[in-house]
Design a protein around this motif. Sequence first.
Motif, PDB file in Angstrom:
ATOM      1  N   ILE A  50     -15.202  51.728 -14.168  1.00 48.19           N
ATOM      2  CA  ILE A  50     -13.753  51.667 -14.341  1.00 48.19           C
ATOM      3  C   ILE A  50     -13.449  51.825 -15.827  1.00 48.19           C
ATOM      4  O   ILE A  50     -13.914  51.037 -16.658  1.00 48.19           O
ATOM      5  CB  ILE A  50     -13.173  50.337 -13.820  1.00 48.19           C
ATOM      6  N   SER A  51     -12.666  52.844 -16.167  1.00 48.22           N
ATOM      7  CA  SER A  51     -12.372  53.152 -17.565  1.00 48.22           C
ATOM      8  C   SER A  51     -11.133  52.399 -18.047  1.00 48.22           C
ATOM      9  O   SER A  51     -10.102  52.390 -17.381  1.00 48.22           O
ATOM     10  CB  SER A  51     -12.159  54.659 -17.728  1.00 48.22           C
ATOM     11  N   VAL A  52     -11.261  51.764 -19.211  1.00 45.37           N
ATOM     12  CA  VAL A  52     -10.144  51.076 -19.867  1.00 45.37           C
ATOM     13  C   VAL A  52      -9.700  51.936 -21.046  1.00 45.37           C
ATOM     14  O   VAL A  52     -10.531  52.366 -21.842  1.00 45.37           O
ATOM     15  CB  VAL A  52     -10.572  49.684 -20.376  1.00 45.37           C
ATOM     16  N   ILE A  53      -8.382  52.199 -21.163  1.00 45.89           N
ATOM     17  CA  ILE A  53      -7.930  53.059 -22.258  1.00 45.89           C
ATOM     18  C   ILE A  53      -7.434  52.265 -23.469  1.00 45.89           C
ATOM     19  O   ILE A  53      -7.288  52.814 -24.549  1.00 45.89           O
ATOM     20  CB  ILE A  53      -6.838  54.049 -21.797  1.00 45.89           C
ATOM     21  N   ASN A  54      -7.187  50.949 -23.278  1.00 48.40           N
ATOM     22  CA  ASN A  54      -6.774  50.148 -24.432  1.00 48.40           C
ATOM     23  C   ASN A  54      -7.029  48.672 -24.126  1.00 48.40           C
ATOM     24  O   ASN A  54      -6.901  48.233 -22.982  1.00 48.40           O
ATOM     25  CB  ASN A  54      -5.297  50.364 -24.753  1.00 48.40           C
ATOM     26  N   ILE A  55      -7.411  47.927 -25.155  1.00 45.60           N
ATOM     27  CA  ILE A  55      -7.659  46.491 -25.031  1.00 45.60           C
ATOM     28  C   ILE A  55      -6.903  45.786 -26.143  1.00 45.60           C
ATOM     29  O   ILE A  55      -6.920  46.219 -27.295  1.00 45.60           O
ATOM     30  CB  ILE A  55      -9.159  46.172 -25.144  1.00 45.60           C
ATOM     31  N   LYS A  56      -6.258  44.679 -25.788  1.00 43.09           N
ATOM     32  CA  LYS A  56      -5.530  43.919 -26.805  1.00 43.09           C
ATOM     33  C   LYS A  56      -5.611  42.434 -26.473  1.00 43.09           C
ATOM     34  O   LYS A  56      -5.509  42.049 -25.304  1.00 43.09           O
ATOM     35  CB  LYS A  56      -4.065  44.372 -26.859  1.00 43.09           C
ATOM     36  N   ILE A  57      -5.796  41.599 -27.491  1.00 43.79           N
ATOM     37  CA  ILE A  57      -5.736  40.151 -27.310  1.00 43.79           C
ATOM     38  C   ILE A  57      -4.351  39.695 -27.736  1.00 43.79           C
ATOM     39  O   ILE A  57      -3.921  39.962 -28.866  1.00 43.79           O
ATOM     40  CB  ILE A  57      -6.805  39.445 -28.167  1.00 43.79           C
ATOM     41  N   ASP A 112      -5.885  48.550  -9.967  1.00 51.81           N
ATOM     42  CA  ASP A 112      -6.171  47.820  -8.727  1.00 51.81           C
ATOM     43  C   ASP A 112      -7.672  47.585  -8.578  1.00 51.81           C
ATOM     44  O   ASP A 112      -8.111  46.504  -8.163  1.00 51.81           O
ATOM     45  CB  ASP A 112      -5.638  48.594  -7.522  1.00 51.81           C
ATOM     46  N   ARG A 113      -8.476  48.600  -8.928  1.00 49.19           N
ATOM     47  CA  ARG A 113      -9.933  48.467  -8.836  1.00 49.19           C
ATOM     48  C   ARG A 113     -10.435  47.407  -9.828  1.00 49.19           C
ATOM     49  O   ARG A 113     -11.341  46.630  -9.513  1.00 49.19           O
ATOM     50  CB  ARG A 113     -10.612  49.802  -9.113  1.00 49.19           C
ATOM     51  N   ALA A 114      -9.838  47.394 -11.029  1.00 42.99           N
ATOM     52  CA  ALA A 114     -10.239  46.417 -12.037  1.00 42.99           C
ATOM     53  C   ALA A 114      -9.905  44.999 -11.590  1.00 42.99           C
ATOM     54  O   ALA A 114     -10.701  44.065 -11.768  1.00 42.99           O
ATOM     55  CB  ALA A 114      -9.545  46.726 -13.363  1.00 42.99           C
ATOM     56  N   LYS A 115      -8.738  44.846 -10.999  1.00 47.44           N
ATOM     57  CA  LYS A 115      -8.321  43.523 -10.522  1.00 47.44           C
ATOM     58  C   LYS A 115      -9.287  43.010  -9.445  1.00 47.44           C
ATOM     59  O   LYS A 115      -9.701  41.845  -9.456  1.00 47.44           O
ATOM     60  CB  LYS A 115      -6.893  43.611  -9.963  1.00 47.44           C
ATOM     61  N   GLU A 116      -9.668  43.883  -8.526  1.00 52.01           N
ATOM     62  CA  GLU A 116     -10.586  43.521  -7.457  1.00 52.01           C
ATOM     63  C   GLU A 116     -11.973  43.229  -8.024  1.00 52.01           C
ATOM     64  O   GLU A 116     -12.659  42.285  -7.594  1.00 52.01           O
ATOM     65  CB  GLU A 116     -10.669  44.657  -6.428  1.00 52.01           C
ATOM     66  N   CYS A 117     -12.396  44.035  -9.001  1.00 49.27           N
ATOM     67  CA  CYS A 117     -13.699  43.848  -9.640  1.00 49.27           C
ATOM     68  C   CYS A 117     -13.798  42.475 -10.288  1.00 49.27           C
ATOM     69  O   CYS A 117     -14.772  41.733 -10.063  1.00 49.27           O
ATOM     70  CB  CYS A 117     -13.928  44.944 -10.674  1.00 49.27           C
ATOM     71  N   LEU A 118     -12.808  42.111 -11.098  1.00 50.46           N
ATOM     72  CA  LEU A 118     -12.840  40.834 -11.805  1.00 50.46           C
ATOM     73  C   LEU A 118     -12.684  39.657 -10.854  1.00 50.46           C
ATOM     74  O   LEU A 118     -13.224  38.571 -11.091  1.00 50.46           O
ATOM     75  CB  LEU A 118     -11.759  40.818 -12.885  1.00 50.46           C
ATOM     76  N   GLY A 158     -17.919  44.609 -19.490  1.00 48.63           N
ATOM     77  CA  GLY A 158     -19.195  44.899 -18.843  1.00 48.63           C
ATOM     78  C   GLY A 158     -19.062  44.932 -17.329  1.00 48.63           C
ATOM     79  O   GLY A 158     -19.636  45.807 -16.656  1.00 48.63           O
ATOM     80  N   TYR A 159     -18.291  43.977 -16.780  1.00 48.40           N
ATOM     81  CA  TYR A 159     -18.040  43.982 -15.339  1.00 48.40           C
ATOM     82  C   TYR A 159     -17.376  45.289 -14.910  1.00 48.40           C
ATOM     83  O   TYR A 159     -17.733  45.889 -13.891  1.00 48.40           O
ATOM     84  CB  TYR A 159     -17.138  42.804 -14.950  1.00 48.40           C
ATOM     85  N   LEU A 160     -16.392  45.725 -15.703  1.00 44.45           N
ATOM     86  CA  LEU A 160     -15.668  46.950 -15.365  1.00 44.45           C
ATOM     87  C   LEU A 160     -16.566  48.172 -15.494  1.00 44.45           C
ATOM     88  O   LEU A 160     -16.498  49.094 -14.678  1.00 44.45           O
ATOM     89  CB  LEU A 160     -14.441  47.093 -16.278  1.00 44.45           C
TER      90      LEU A 160
END
Length: 370
Positions: free
Chosen positions: A324-331, A353-359, A317-319
Amino acid sequence: MEKKHVLIVGLGLIGGSIALGIKKQHPTTEIIGLDVQKESLILGKNLGIIDTIGKTLQIEAPKADLIIFCCPVKQTEVLIQELANLPLKEDVLVTDTGSTKSSIVETANLLTRVGIRFVGGHPMAGSHKSGVIAAKVDLFENAYYLMTPVEDSTESQANVVELQSWLKGTNAKFMVLSPQEHDEITGMLSHLPHIIAAALVNETTGFTVEHPQAKRLAAGGFRDMTRIASSDPVMWTDILLTNKAVLLDLLASWKQSVTDMMGYLEEQDSSAIYHFFDEAKETRDAMPVHKDGALPAFFDLFVDIPDYPGIISEVTGYLAEDLISVINIKILETREDINGILQLTFQNQGDLDRAKECLKNKSSYRCYEK
């Protein structure tokens, strides 16, 4: 000025993305699409990727100022043979996007003998998605786009410059190689690793029957190391058979490396084993990080997260708020700490880089790259 026409044969991810790049830089050019899948052409037309749905190569090729084959190598060779017998424009330029170049350039001699210009091409970028619906105007941005002219001559150099002009809107980094050098380099840096990755995965087939828990453990580093084994088997059969001579030499060398290691183990030669890994470490550490090259780059961000319901939607949600688009998520299941590890994969380094700054700004989660 007379309107220019570009014919793209094979309207998938690569063909569609090239079409978008050409339209960006040459907006008045008419893009004609050909594909065996009628649905791809209709979708490409509806999305504005192509302007015209082509009928046949025989009908559309004589209209074109630029013809781009975005097909498997063997299929491209067959189409080039057809093209050599058609009444094309005197100044038409022909290119392709195949992953091997020697056999295609050799076949293209049929064109040059009748005065048709040809430059081999290989855009070294892709996506986890496929089909024309996944086409992106920035797919090739800052990625290498290799070009292999039929010969080293002033005329061939001019043809390369013209092709680069057509493709300027892709924002790719152009590099010129001979067909043989191209196949040797990509054979070592791309084709051989794909074979080895597939072999490693195949090796686990029987092993996981005997040791079922291995499947869970393979979700960690082994899965990441063998990502490229998920590649299209049809495409890779075509690539290997069209780069046969190079790969037989590389596989022989690889076989010798494996034999050497078996000898080190049998003799308990700790010095040789240490040197084997030390040399590999030095070479690997000297490689540039996240530069698009012969193998696809993976842009992964690892996020330490607490284990409670809704945490994944919170992070994404933050992203999403920052587009900011995520193409894959894995736990990651294999971990030693209390928190979970969320692995987010992005299309490029800029998004990472944008995601890192966002979080960093919106949460207290620890984010890091490997």
